[in-house]
Design an enzyme around this catalytic site. Structure first.
Site, PDB file in Angstrom:
ATOM      1  N   SER A 153      30.963  33.865  49.396  1.00  0.00           N
ATOM      2  CA  SER A 153      31.370  34.064  48.005  1.00  0.00           C
ATOM      3  C   SER A 153      30.247  34.790  47.308  1.00  0.00           C
ATOM      4  O   SER A 153      29.084  34.407  47.459  1.00  0.00           O
ATOM      5  CB  SER A 153      31.560  32.723  47.282  1.00  0.00           C
ATOM      6  OG  SER A 153      32.886  32.293  47.348  1.00  0.00           O
TER       7      SER A 153
ATOM      8  N   GLU B  65      28.756  48.876  35.058  1.00  0.00           N
ATOM      9  CA  GLU B  65      30.157  49.200  34.743  1.00  0.00           C
ATOM     10  C   GLU B  65      31.095  48.019  34.931  1.00  0.00           C
ATOM     11  O   GLU B  65      32.304  48.182  34.848  1.00  0.00           O
ATOM     12  CB  GLU B  65      30.617  50.369  35.620  1.00  0.00           C
ATOM     13  CG  GLU B  65      29.862  51.673  35.398  1.00  0.00           C
ATOM     14  CD  GLU B  65      28.524  51.705  36.137  1.00  0.00           C
ATOM     15  OE1 GLU B  65      28.241  50.752  36.897  1.00  0.00           O
ATOM     16  OE2 GLU B  65      27.770  52.678  35.953  1.00  0.00           O
ATOM     17  N   SER B  66      30.628  46.846  35.223  1.00  0.00           N
ATOM     18  CA  SER B  66      31.384  45.576  35.357  1.00  0.00           C
ATOM     19  C   SER B  66      31.022  44.847  36.656  1.00  0.00           C
ATOM     20  O   SER B  66      29.892  44.402  36.767  1.00  0.00           O
ATOM     21  CB  SER B  66      32.887  45.718  35.124  1.00  0.00           C
ATOM     22  OG  SER B  66      33.108  46.026  33.729  1.00  0.00           O
TER      23      SER B  66
ATOM     24  N   HIS C  62      35.383  36.799  48.022  1.00  0.00           N
ATOM     25  CA  HIS C  62      35.464  35.439  48.560  1.00  0.00           C
ATOM     26  C   HIS C  62      36.198  35.565  49.886  1.00  0.00           C
ATOM     27  O   HIS C  62      37.275  36.171  49.927  1.00  0.00           O
ATOM     28  CB  HIS C  62      36.216  34.512  47.604  1.00  0.00           C
ATOM     29  CG  HIS C  62      35.632  34.540  46.232  1.00  0.00           C
ATOM     30  ND1 HIS C  62      34.468  33.888  45.906  1.00  0.00           N
ATOM     31  CD2 HIS C  62      36.001  35.208  45.115  1.00  0.00           C
ATOM     32  CE1 HIS C  62      34.164  34.138  44.639  1.00  0.00           C
ATOM     33  NE2 HIS C  62      35.084  34.940  44.138  1.00  0.00           N
TER      34      HIS C  62
ATOM     35  N   CYS D  72      34.378  50.032  34.346  1.00  0.00           N
ATOM     36  CA  CYS D  72      34.690  50.782  33.142  1.00  0.00           C
ATOM     37  C   CYS D  72      33.939  52.114  33.178  1.00  0.00           C
ATOM     38  O   CYS D  72      33.259  52.427  34.151  1.00  0.00           O
ATOM     39  CB  CYS D  72      34.323  49.970  31.905  1.00  0.00           C
ATOM     40  SG  CYS D  72      32.560  49.714  31.722  1.00  0.00           S
TER      41      CYS D  72
END
Lengths: 162, 162
Positions: A100, A107-108, A113, A128
């Site tokens: 995980s 940009e995010s 997982h 973004c």
């Protein structure tokens, strides 16, 4: 781990693009020209939104318990998408070998997982600005060789839904 | 930052639950009894899947540039969902005050990206096993007081789609 050859995978791979309802019309990411606002919202095809969130379910995938391979694949995915890595953290579970973790980007993010015992991995890629999250898909396909890949695209922060 | 009173927010808040197509039927999370498999997949209403992924877009929200408040809200969200925090990382952007970050959980993750200049925040909450991600929603509403909240539920790893 299922042992499947590359040849078999190529012919068995089926991709699906499932647009979400109410999230604005489908955007042909990577092909439409867009304009970036000063605060990094995107204006494309007359629609203004914060970014594109891709949800990827990989089935019959391999190397889902290989931490170094995962980190390398995620770093490459960030790079080909034209994004900037700020922080990466991966957690290795025992005894399953599941992973995980997340790459936090300017940009995010990309998250992952894995359930190696099911040959299943759940990625999400949210970017973004001018980054191209769809470029990460072939990197993940090459790295984990899924027999089946389900991709959903979700536009985030659509201004007209405000 | 828009200055809106709590009273105004209560009456203005509109929530939407938008199920994704092709992701199996809508599950009334938090109300249906479920059984957890040994590898933490969930069996509920005859459907077997890895976990529930909630996508939250918050508009007209406040305190989106307050890093300590964000960390506190995310820790509370993890707690009320019955999840286990493994790692939290938040990045503060200048000059916007925007925050990007993630809480990596034993049960998957919560991510956040905020645009204070737009009063917009994008959260995603993915949890597998017995955790109850829907319990995090009221925590985030209380913490950031969104005038509008758009919630989509996305089941990940639906075995019948394998």
């Amino acid at each position: 781990m299922v042992d499947i050859t590359s040849d078999a995978l190529v012919s068995e791979t089926r991709d699906s693009i499932i647009p979400m309802p109410g999230m604005g019309k489908k955007v042909d990411t990577g092909f439409s020209a867009g304009v970036e606002t000063e605060d990094h919202f995107i204006v494309r095809d007359g629609m203004e939104f914060a970014g594109t969130h891709l949800i990827l379910d990989l089935w019959d995938a391999s190397r889902l318990d290989d931490l170094k391979h995962m980190e390398s694949a995620m770093r490459t995915a960030v790079e080909v998408a034209g994004a900037t890595l700020l922080h990466i953290h991966l957690h290795h579970f025992t005894p399953s070998g599941g992973i995980s973790g997340v790459a936090v980007l300017a940009e995010s993010h990309i998250s992952v997982h894995t359930w190696p015992e099911r040959d299943f991995a759940a990625f999400d890629i949210f970017m973004c600005g001018e980054a191209q999250p769809e470029n990460a898909i072939p990197v993940l396909k090459r790295a984990f060789q899924p027999g089946r890949l389900i991709v959903s695209e979700h536009l985030r922060g659509v201004v007209s839904e405000r």
